[in-house]
Design an enzyme around this catalytic site. Structure first.
Site, PDB file in Angstrom:
ATOM      1  N   ASP A   1       0.813  -1.217   0.000  1.00 53.18           N
ATOM      2  CA  ASP A   1       0.000   0.000   0.000  1.00 53.18           C
ATOM      3  C   ASP A   1       0.850   1.272   0.000  1.00 53.18           C
ATOM      4  O   ASP A   1       0.439   2.312   0.529  1.00 53.18           O
ATOM      5  CB  ASP A   1      -0.980   0.015   1.189  1.00 53.18           C
ATOM      6  CG  ASP A   1      -1.875  -1.202   1.179  1.00 53.18           C
ATOM      7  OD1 ASP A   1      -2.261  -1.634   0.072  1.00 53.18           O
ATOM      8  OD2 ASP A   1      -2.184  -1.739   2.253  1.00 53.18           O
TER       9      ASP A   1
ATOM     10  N   LYS B   1       1.824   1.971  -5.164  1.00 49.35           N
ATOM     11  CA  LYS B   1       2.334   1.383  -6.418  1.00 49.35           C
ATOM     12  C   LYS B   1       1.409   1.700  -7.582  1.00 49.35           C
ATOM     13  O   LYS B   1       1.857   1.949  -8.694  1.00 49.35           O
ATOM     14  CB  LYS B   1       2.471  -0.144  -6.276  1.00 49.35           C
ATOM     15  CG  LYS B   1       3.493  -0.546  -5.232  1.00 49.35           C
ATOM     16  CD  LYS B   1       3.506  -2.040  -5.005  1.00 49.35           C
ATOM     17  CE  LYS B   1       2.279  -2.576  -4.311  1.00 49.35           C
ATOM     18  NZ  LYS B   1       2.115  -2.142  -2.906  1.00 49.35           N
TER      19      LYS B   1
ATOM     20  N   LYS C   1      -0.572   4.357  -7.952  1.00 47.45           N
ATOM     21  CA  LYS C   1      -0.398   5.745  -8.387  1.00 47.45           C
ATOM     22  C   LYS C   1       0.898   5.895  -9.176  1.00 47.45           C
ATOM     23  O   LYS C   1       0.932   6.551 -10.214  1.00 47.45           O
ATOM     24  CB  LYS C   1      -0.387   6.682  -7.171  1.00 47.45           C
ATOM     25  CG  LYS C   1      -0.110   8.111  -7.587  1.00 47.45           C
ATOM     26  CD  LYS C   1      -0.041   9.082  -6.459  1.00 47.45           C
ATOM     27  CE  LYS C   1       0.643  10.352  -6.974  1.00 47.45           C
ATOM     28  NZ  LYS C   1       0.674  11.437  -6.020  1.00 47.45           N
TER      29      LYS C   1
ATOM     30  N   GLY D   1      -4.717  -4.073  -3.838  1.00 49.17           N
ATOM     31  CA  GLY D   1      -5.678  -2.999  -4.096  1.00 49.17           C
ATOM     32  C   GLY D   1      -4.858  -1.778  -4.460  1.00 49.17           C
ATOM     33  O   GLY D   1      -4.158  -1.243  -3.611  1.00 49.17           O
ATOM     34  N   HIS D   2      -4.894  -1.395  -5.707  1.00 47.74           N
ATOM     35  CA  HIS D   2      -4.066  -0.272  -6.178  1.00 47.74           C
ATOM     36  C   HIS D   2      -4.991   0.881  -6.579  1.00 47.74           C
ATOM     37  O   HIS D   2      -5.745   0.780  -7.542  1.00 47.74           O
ATOM     38  CB  HIS D   2      -3.201  -0.716  -7.372  1.00 47.74           C
ATOM     39  CG  HIS D   2      -2.194  -1.770  -6.988  1.00 47.74           C
ATOM     40  ND1 HIS D   2      -1.282  -2.293  -7.870  1.00 47.74           N
ATOM     41  CD2 HIS D   2      -1.941  -2.382  -5.793  1.00 47.74           C
ATOM     42  CE1 HIS D   2      -0.514  -3.181  -7.247  1.00 47.74           C
ATOM     43  NE2 HIS D   2      -0.911  -3.263  -5.988  1.00 47.74           N
TER      44      HIS D   2
ATOM     45  N   GLN E   1       1.792  -6.186  -3.474  1.00 44.65           N
ATOM     46  CA  GLN E   1       2.355  -6.410  -2.128  1.00 44.65           C
ATOM     47  C   GLN E   1       3.718  -5.710  -2.036  1.00 44.65           C
ATOM     48  O   GLN E   1       3.883  -4.687  -2.665  1.00 44.65           O
ATOM     49  CB  GLN E   1       2.447  -7.914  -1.808  1.00 44.65           C
ATOM     50  CG  GLN E   1       1.089  -8.577  -1.599  1.00 44.65           C
ATOM     51  CD  GLN E   1       0.411  -8.933  -2.915  1.00 44.65           C
ATOM     52  OE1 GLN E   1       0.979  -9.606  -3.748  1.00 44.65           O
ATOM     53  NE2 GLN E   1      -0.818  -8.499  -3.109  1.00 44.65           N
TER      54      GLN E   1
ATOM     55  N   THR F   1      -7.637  -0.649   0.554  1.00 46.49           N
ATOM     56  CA  THR F   1      -8.305  -0.202  -0.669  1.00 46.49           C
ATOM     57  C   THR F   1      -9.477  -1.113  -1.028  1.00 46.49           C
ATOM     58  O   THR F   1     -10.518  -0.651  -1.479  1.00 46.49           O
ATOM     59  CB  THR F   1      -7.266  -0.147  -1.814  1.00 46.49           C
ATOM     60  OG1 THR F   1      -6.259   0.786  -1.433  1.00 46.49           O
ATOM     61  CG2 THR F   1      -7.879   0.269  -3.131  1.00 46.49           C
TER      62      THR F   1
ATOM     63  N   GLY G   1     -10.940  -2.801   3.198  1.00 49.77           N
ATOM     64  CA  GLY G   1     -11.459  -1.829   4.166  1.00 49.77           C
ATOM     65  C   GLY G   1     -10.836  -1.948   5.546  1.00 49.77           C
ATOM     66  O   GLY G   1     -11.209  -1.236   6.476  1.00 49.77           O
ATOM     67  N   ARG G   2      -9.864  -2.874   5.714  1.00 48.15           N
ATOM     68  CA  ARG G   2      -9.265  -3.071   7.046  1.00 48.15           C
ATOM     69  C   ARG G   2      -8.380  -1.884   7.429  1.00 48.15           C
ATOM     70  O   ARG G   2      -7.678  -1.322   6.586  1.00 48.15           O
ATOM     71  CB  ARG G   2      -8.421  -4.345   7.071  1.00 48.15           C
ATOM     72  CG  ARG G   2      -9.246  -5.604   6.960  1.00 48.15           C
ATOM     73  CD  ARG G   2      -8.372  -6.839   7.052  1.00 48.15           C
ATOM     74  NE  ARG G   2      -7.433  -6.933   5.945  1.00 48.15           N
ATOM     75  CZ  ARG G   2      -6.416  -7.778   5.892  1.00 48.15           C
ATOM     76  NH1 ARG G   2      -6.183  -8.597   6.896  1.00 48.15           N
ATOM     77  NH2 ARG G   2      -5.619  -7.817   4.849  1.00 48.15           N
TER      78      ARG G   2
ATOM     79  N   ARG H   1      -5.261   0.004   8.617  1.00 44.69           N
ATOM     80  CA  ARG H   1      -3.836  -0.321   8.535  1.00 44.69           C
ATOM     81  C   ARG H   1      -3.129   0.115   9.810  1.00 44.69           C
ATOM     82  O   ARG H   1      -3.466   1.152  10.372  1.00 44.69           O
ATOM     83  CB  ARG H   1      -3.201   0.382   7.332  1.00 44.69           C
ATOM     84  CG  ARG H   1      -3.801  -0.052   6.001  1.00 44.69           C
ATOM     85  CD  ARG H   1      -3.210   0.755   4.845  1.00 44.69           C
ATOM     86  NE  ARG H   1      -3.811   0.388   3.566  1.00 44.69           N
ATOM     87  CZ  ARG H   1      -4.030   1.237   2.562  1.00 44.69           C
ATOM     88  NH1 ARG H   1      -3.706   2.517   2.684  1.00 44.69           N
ATOM     89  NH2 ARG H   1      -4.559   0.812   1.438  1.00 44.69           N
TER      90      ARG H   1
ATOM     91  N   LEU I   1       3.973  12.267   1.530  1.00 41.21           N
ATOM     92  CA  LEU I   1       4.690  13.220   2.388  1.00 41.21           C
ATOM     93  C   LEU I   1       3.690  14.188   3.027  1.00 41.21           C
ATOM     94  O   LEU I   1       3.848  14.597   4.177  1.00 41.21           O
ATOM     95  CB  LEU I   1       5.726  13.989   1.556  1.00 41.21           C
ATOM     96  CG  LEU I   1       6.655  14.897   2.353  1.00 41.21           C
ATOM     97  CD1 LEU I   1       7.545  14.079   3.287  1.00 41.21           C
ATOM     98  CD2 LEU I   1       7.527  15.752   1.425  1.00 41.21           C
TER      99      LEU I   1
END
Ligand code: GDP
Ligand code: IMO
Ligand code: MG
Length: 425
Positions: free
Chosen positions: A13, A16, A18, A40-41, A224, A299, A302-303, A305, A332
């Site tokens: 996450d 990658k 973007k 999920g990208h 991943q 993404t 829904g968990r 992070r 950033l």
């Protein structure tokens, strides 16, 4: 022209999707090389969000050929649904192809993933329950069904009957679940799904090599990340494939000398979903703030992070494992409101200092991070369009991360939008 790899350097996450989308503007082909719909990208284009799972992130550009490589595990129903969602949003998906050698995720893989997690109880890994581990396990055991088996109903059925001789007793006698009905499964895969998948099946090894021979530019998109890698991650709290850059070769059919640029993606802090060691993890108010500001929820799953400070020990290891040529630093802007920011520059355990992760994982579980503290900038940077517009403290932070990791930082993300990035000169 040699190929470029986009690889996650943390626990996933990092952005990658973007970055792949950003680089795809100057590419001809984007190849996903491992993982499945555990990924999920998320990409945001002119305010519209796309959450991709199996389809390579370059698909949003009309000129890109999007290839799902042999290293990916494919749930055909999920792939078709994703293609339909993209089509409904006006994306041309006729350029998506899938390797005949990619393995299929079958309903028993998902069932086994769910039920083994439940049986593991407090030792559960926190998988995405998408059947990823069981599908790769069958691949390694040489009993997996591949995408090309959809082209031959007789072979498909023979392989299915064989594999169910093992799976059904496992499901019913060990896990107390219902057996899989072979007729229903074969009917669904061969009659509902195969007719739409078959036109997409291609010899993707020939496709990528022909593209290189024509001088085209190929981007290899990882899912991943380095520390979820089956060999190099925090085993067993990992995924079941090889996200590291060398996995881009096995997962696409390119050779090591076909790669020349390896872009590692890192958040300006760090996150992890699921169980496993996390030396710089933050609890309490600060943790909540980063989750909130960074919208740190999966993404697709829904968990929530877990969040922590940037870990240069891991980043140095990621540099070695991936031969990183550069780092793209994302998010950033999430640090905009902090007065001070910590960076973990080493670990300490049992009186020893570690610049790289200790090989013995029991030690990793007990390390104490050594932090350097840097001043924050307390200013909104989401509107910055060039590197000089960043406040000095933000530029100093970026320069410091480059120094402690030993890798140049080529791109800095200042927001989720496609255009929200700046490039250090
Ligand atoms: P991936 O799995 O590596 O592609 O990353 P995800 O898409 O799962 O998670 C990254 C999240 O951060 C997504 O919601 C992106 O839209 C978002 N994102 C990416 N880059 C930036 C950035 O520079 N700033 C902010 N605020 N969000 C970003
Ligand atoms: P992207 O590509 C973050 C994690 C799961 C779990 C472990 C094993 O979006 O960065 P699996 O379902 O793969 O067997 O789960 O790996 N995981 C991810 N974490 N981002 C991902 O993908 C992930 N894919 C799997 O949370 O800890
Ligand atoms: Mg993700």
């Amino acid at each position: 022209m040699p190929a470029t790899v986009v690889v996650g350097t943390q626990w996933g996450d990092e952005g990658k999707g973007k970055l792949t989308d950003l680089l795809a503007g100057e590419m001809d082909m984007v190849v996903r090389y491992q993982g499945g719909h555990n990924a999920g990208h998320r990409i945001v284009v002119e305010g519209e969000a796309f959450a991709l799972q199996l389809v390579p992130s370059g698909v949003l550009y009309p000129h890109i050929r999007a290839v799902i490589g042999n290293g990916v595990v494919v749930d055909p129903a999920v792939l078709l649904k994703e293609l339909d969602t993209l089509s409904a949003k006006g994306i041309d998906v006729s350029r998506v192809v899938v390797s005949g050698n990619a393995h299929l995720i079958m309903p028993y893989h998902q069932e086994l993933d769910r039920v083994t997690e439940r049986y593991l109880g407090k030792n559960a890994l926190g998988t995405t329950k998408r059947g990823i581990g069981p599908a790769y396990a069958d691949k390694a055991s040489r009993i997996g069904l591949r995408v090309q088996d959809l082209l031959d109903p007789k072979i498909f059925r023979e392989k299915l009957d064989l594999v169910l001789m093992e799976k059904n007793p496992l499901l019913t006698r060990v896990y107390n679940r219902l057996p899989i009905n072979a007729d229903e499964l074969a009917d669904h895969y061969l009659n509902d799904l195969a007719p739409r998948i078959i036109p997409m099946v291609a010899d993707t090894v020939t496709l990528v090599h022909d593209a290189l021979a024509r001088g085209e530019r190929i981007l290899l998109e990882g899912a991943q990340a380095t520390f979820l890698d089956l060999d190099h991650g925090t085993y067993p709290y990992v995924t079941s494939s090889n996200p590291v850059a060398s996995g881009a070769c096995t997962g696409s059919g390119l050779g090591p000398r076909d790669l020349d640029r390896i872009v590692g993606i890192a958040k300006a802090y760090i996150t992890r979903v699921g169980a496993g060691p996390f030396p710089t993890e933050l609890d309490g108010e600060l943790g909540e703030l980063l989750v909130d500001r960074g919208h740190e929820y999966g993404t697709n799953t829904g968990r929530r992070r877990r969040v922590g400070w940037f870990d240069a020990v891991m980043a140095r290891q990621a540099r070695r494992l991936n031969s990183l040529s550069e780092i793209a630093l994302t998010k950033l802007d999430v640090l905009d409101t902090l007065e001070t920011i910590k960076v973990c520059v080493a670990y300490e355990a049992n009186g020893e200092r570690y610049e790289y992760p200790p090989y013995h994982q029991s030690v990793l579980h007990d390390v104490v991070p050594v932090y350097e503290e840097l001043p924050g900038w307390c200013e909104d940077i989401t509107h910055c369009t060039s590197y000089d517009q960043l406040p000095k403290a933000a530029r100093d932070y970026v320069a410091y991360l480059s120094e402690v990791t030993g890798v140049p930082i080529s791109v800095v993300g200042v927001g989720p939008g496609r255009e929200q990035f700046v490039r250090p000169s």
